[in-house]
Design a protein around this motif. Sequence first.
Motif, PDB file in Angstrom:
ATOM      1  N   GLU A   1      -4.970   4.819   5.195  1.00  0.00           N
ATOM      2  CA  GLU A   1      -4.380   3.729   4.788  1.00  0.00           C
ATOM      3  C   GLU A   1      -5.296   2.381   4.465  1.00  0.00           C
ATOM      4  OE1 GLU A   1      -2.068   0.360   7.569  1.00  0.00           O
ATOM      5  OE2 GLU A   1      -1.696   2.443   8.044  1.00  0.00           O
ATOM      6  N   SER A   2      -6.575   2.326   4.802  1.00  0.00           N
ATOM      7  CA  SER A   2      -7.262   1.278   4.458  1.00  0.00           C
ATOM      8  C   SER A   2      -7.781   1.361   2.805  1.00  0.00           C
ATOM      9  CB  SER A   2      -8.557   0.995   5.488  1.00  0.00           C
ATOM     10  OG  SER A   2      -9.354   2.236   5.177  1.00  0.00           O
ATOM     11  N   GLY A   3      -7.867   2.538   2.532  1.00  0.00           N
ATOM     12  CA  GLY A   3      -8.135   2.700   1.243  1.00  0.00           C
ATOM     13  C   GLY A   3      -6.871   2.501   0.227  1.00  0.00           C
TER      14      GLY A   3
ATOM     15  N   ALA B   1      -4.464  -4.200  -2.867  1.00  0.00           N
ATOM     16  CA  ALA B   1      -5.208  -6.008  -2.921  1.00  0.00           C
ATOM     17  C   ALA B   1      -5.725  -5.970  -4.589  1.00  0.00           C
ATOM     18  CB  ALA B   1      -6.249  -5.963  -1.741  1.00  0.00           C
ATOM     19  N   ARG B   2      -5.931  -4.860  -5.062  1.00  0.00           N
ATOM     20  CA  ARG B   2      -6.484  -5.063  -6.686  1.00  0.00           C
ATOM     21  C   ARG B   2      -5.766  -6.219  -7.344  1.00  0.00           C
ATOM     22  NH1 ARG B   2      -7.651   1.506  -7.707  1.00  0.00           N
ATOM     23  NH2 ARG B   2      -9.551   1.549  -6.500  1.00  0.00           N
TER      24      ARG B   2
ATOM     25  N   TRP C   1       0.860  -1.296  -0.021  1.00  0.00           N
ATOM     26  CA  TRP C   1       0.052   0.008   0.160  1.00  0.00           C
ATOM     27  C   TRP C   1       0.789   1.320  -0.115  1.00  0.00           C
ATOM     28  CZ3 TRP C   1      -0.368   3.911   3.779  1.00  0.00           C
ATOM     29  CH2 TRP C   1       0.185   3.336   4.846  1.00  0.00           C
ATOM     30  N   THR C   2       1.945   1.445   0.671  1.00  0.00           N
ATOM     31  CA  THR C   2       2.674   2.639   0.702  1.00  0.00           C
ATOM     32  C   THR C   2       3.448   2.906  -0.689  1.00  0.00           C
ATOM     33  OG1 THR C   2       4.774   1.495   1.639  1.00  0.00           O
ATOM     34  CG2 THR C   2       3.256   2.610   2.970  1.00  0.00           C
TER      35      THR C   2
END
Length: 169
Positions: free
Chosen positions: A46-48, A54-55, A16-17
């Motif tokens: 962060e959750s977004g 995760a895509r 994610w980062t």
Amino acid sequence: MRADDLVIRTTTEDDWTSVRTLRLEMLRDYPLAYGETLEHAEHVDESGWRLRGARGTTPGQTSIVAIDGGRWVGHMGGYIPDARTGPLLVGVYVSPAYRGDSLGVTRRLLEAVEDWAREHGDTLRLEVHEDNPRARRFYEKLGFVLTGRSREYELPPGGLELEMVKPLR
């Protein structure tokens, strides 16, 4: 960079980062090419960003990156908006220093998306802004053709998104 140093892979939630860093670079470099503003992306939590990462592992979509050493230098994604129209290429970006045919970053990313898309249809579609002729010429060189269909671009400055398609079989 040597071609064999480049890693092409799907993203995961744990990326994610890096997903965030590359997306913000994309939006700063050429905001007209994406259906999101820099201001909006800067406020995603962060959750977004984890969902975006995760895509690459989520059925019905993909998120593929090019990594040179530890630097993320390119991205292409895809998803299926509906079964009738099939896979749609989105989020196309290569960092300026990695553009051009000599390095092959864009072609390798596209090959990975096409491999994914073949599992879901016979064509790969994309939309390109009418005021982005450089991208349109490049897509044409890669085998995409204009369909004659378009839709309004929702963000300022407006204009049209032109649909292009490439046969995969």
